[in-house]
Motif scaffolding. Sequence first.
Motif, mmCIF file in Angstrom:
data_model
loop_
_atom_site.group_PDB
_atom_site.id
_atom_site.type_symbol
_atom_site.label_atom_id
_atom_site.label_comp_id
_atom_site.label_asym_id
_atom_site.label_seq_id
_atom_site.Cartn_x
_atom_site.Cartn_y
_atom_site.Cartn_z
ATOM 1 N N GLY A 133 0.832 -1.197 0.000
ATOM 2 C CA GLY A 133 0.000 0.000 0.000
ATOM 3 C C GLY A 133 0.864 1.244 0.000
ATOM 4 O O GLY A 133 2.053 1.187 -0.311
ATOM 5 N N LYS A 134 0.261 2.359 0.357
ATOM 6 C CA LYS A 134 1.014 3.611 0.474
ATOM 7 C C LYS A 134 1.996 3.478 1.646
ATOM 8 O O LYS A 134 1.670 2.812 2.642
ATOM 9 C CB LYS A 134 0.066 4.782 0.726
ATOM 10 N N PRO A 135 3.178 4.090 1.552
ATOM 11 C CA PRO A 135 4.214 3.874 2.582
ATOM 12 C C PRO A 135 3.744 4.125 4.015
ATOM 13 O O PRO A 135 4.030 3.321 4.909
ATOM 14 C CB PRO A 135 5.308 4.868 2.189
ATOM 15 N N ASN A 136 3.023 5.195 4.254
ATOM 16 C CA ASN A 136 2.569 5.508 5.609
ATOM 17 C C ASN A 136 1.554 4.473 6.101
ATOM 18 O O ASN A 136 1.588 4.064 7.263
ATOM 19 C CB ASN A 136 1.965 6.916 5.646
ATOM 20 N N ASP A 137 0.663 4.045 5.212
ATOM 21 C CA ASP A 137 -0.340 3.034 5.567
ATOM 22 C C ASP A 137 0.314 1.688 5.874
ATOM 23 O O ASP A 137 -0.087 0.989 6.803
ATOM 24 C CB ASP A 137 -1.361 2.869 4.437
ATOM 25 N N LYS A 139 3.339 1.222 7.002
ATOM 26 C CA LYS A 139 4.033 1.346 8.292
ATOM 27 C C LYS A 139 3.048 1.164 9.453
ATOM 28 O O LYS A 139 3.321 0.448 10.419
ATOM 29 C CB LYS A 139 4.697 2.718 8.394
ATOM 30 N N LYS A 140 1.871 1.777 9.339
ATOM 31 C CA LYS A 140 0.851 1.642 10.385
ATOM 32 C C LYS A 140 0.344 0.205 10.484
ATOM 33 O O LYS A 140 0.132 -0.317 11.578
ATOM 34 C CB LYS A 140 -0.319 2.583 10.105
ATOM 35 N N ALA A 141 0.135 -0.447 9.338
ATOM 36 C CA ALA A 141 -0.359 -1.829 9.329
ATOM 37 C C ALA A 141 0.666 -2.772 9.958
ATOM 38 O O ALA A 141 0.307 -3.651 10.742
ATOM 39 C CB ALA A 141 -0.682 -2.268 7.904
ATOM 40 N N ILE A 142 1.941 -2.576 9.655
ATOM 41 C CA ILE A 142 2.998 -3.416 10.231
ATOM 42 C C ILE A 142 3.040 -3.211 11.741
ATOM 43 O O ILE A 142 3.157 -4.174 12.513
ATOM 44 C CB ILE A 142 4.363 -3.095 9.589
ATOM 45 N N SER A 143 2.915 -1.966 12.190
ATOM 46 C CA SER A 143 2.900 -1.690 13.631
ATOM 47 C C SER A 143 1.721 -2.390 14.298
ATOM 48 O O SER A 143 1.857 -2.932 15.402
ATOM 49 C CB SER A 143 2.797 -0.189 13.891
ATOM 50 N N TYR A 144 0.574 -2.386 13.637
ATOM 51 C CA TYR A 144 -0.617 -3.036 14.194
ATOM 52 C C TYR A 144 -0.425 -4.553 14.273
ATOM 53 O O TYR A 144 -0.806 -5.176 15.259
ATOM 54 C CB TYR A 144 -1.852 -2.688 13.363
ATOM 55 N N ILE A 145 0.179 -5.143 13.254
ATOM 56 C CA ILE A 145 0.439 -6.582 13.263
ATOM 57 C C ILE A 145 1.391 -6.933 14.409
ATOM 58 O O ILE A 145 1.183 -7.911 15.130
ATOM 59 C CB ILE A 145 0.999 -7.056 11.903
ATOM 60 N N GLU A 146 2.423 -6.103 14.606
ATOM 61 C CA GLU A 146 3.351 -6.322 15.728
ATOM 62 C C GLU A 146 2.619 -6.205 17.063
ATOM 63 O O GLU A 146 2.858 -6.981 17.982
ATOM 64 C CB GLU A 146 4.513 -5.329 15.658
ATOM 65 N N LEU A 147 1.701 -5.239 17.161
ATOM 66 C CA LEU A 147 0.907 -5.071 18.376
ATOM 67 C C LEU A 147 0.052 -6.309 18.644
ATOM 68 O O LEU A 147 -0.038 -6.776 19.786
ATOM 69 C CB LEU A 147 0.019 -3.829 18.257
ATOM 70 N N LEU A 148 -0.575 -6.855 17.589
ATOM 71 C CA LEU A 148 -1.393 -8.060 17.743
ATOM 72 C C LEU A 148 -0.556 -9.229 18.275
ATOM 73 O O LEU A 148 -0.995 -9.959 19.167
ATOM 74 C CB LEU A 148 -2.026 -8.457 16.403
ATOM 75 N N MET A 149 0.661 -9.377 17.743
ATOM 76 C CA MET A 149 1.520 -10.476 18.202
ATOM 77 C C MET A 149 1.978 -10.242 19.646
ATOM 78 O O MET A 149 2.027 -11.182 20.441
ATOM 79 C CB MET A 149 2.731 -10.627 17.279
ATOM 80 N N ASP A 150 2.288 -8.989 19.999
ATOM 81 C CA ASP A 150 2.694 -8.676 21.375
ATOM 82 C C ASP A 150 1.567 -8.961 22.359
ATOM 83 O O ASP A 150 1.787 -9.528 23.425
ATOM 84 C CB ASP A 150 3.134 -7.213 21.489
#
Length: 171
Positions: A133-137, A139-150
């Motif tokens: 997707g768009k670079p900023n989007d 980055k946010k999606a990857i952060s959310y996936i990391e949050l889900l795993m944490d």
Amino acid sequence: RFLSEIVGPGGKIIKAIQSNLDVKLTIPKTDWTPKTMQIGNIAPSVRVGIAGDNPQKVKTAKQVLRDLCDYHHHEVTHPGFCHKEIYVPHEFFHCVIGTRGSEIKHIRGNYRVDVYMPSEESWCTTENVVCVGKPNDVKKAISYIELLMDRDSESREQKYSDELGGDSHGW
């Protein structure tokens, strides 16, 4: 296997490649459709022909097709898009997918990215989860996936520490 990625919805992707690079792509006719029932993971393979006057543009078109198959986008077909891969162990797939696909739908809808999960039956060439997707989007999606795993790791630690005698009530 990648024909739907190459052609795109309404032929949008193949038209973008042909018009931007001044090449002609030919895809042989097949009777296969995505809804055709298959036995095992055997999908018909076809050779996509690339023709053009400029050898450099033909080479670029070949790279565009490779990137579409590997990362589901290229600057020629999806301007301004990027991809990022994140390693998600198999035990955390349920976090990213969610109940009945709720989390992955949430990620796709709220962050406006496409999320591609690897599997043995999949035609993804990477073992990582790919966000496009768009670079900023992205980055946010990857952060959310990391949050889900944490979150899942913390809940597992909490659950197992309670079961192993971390309980102060002596049950």
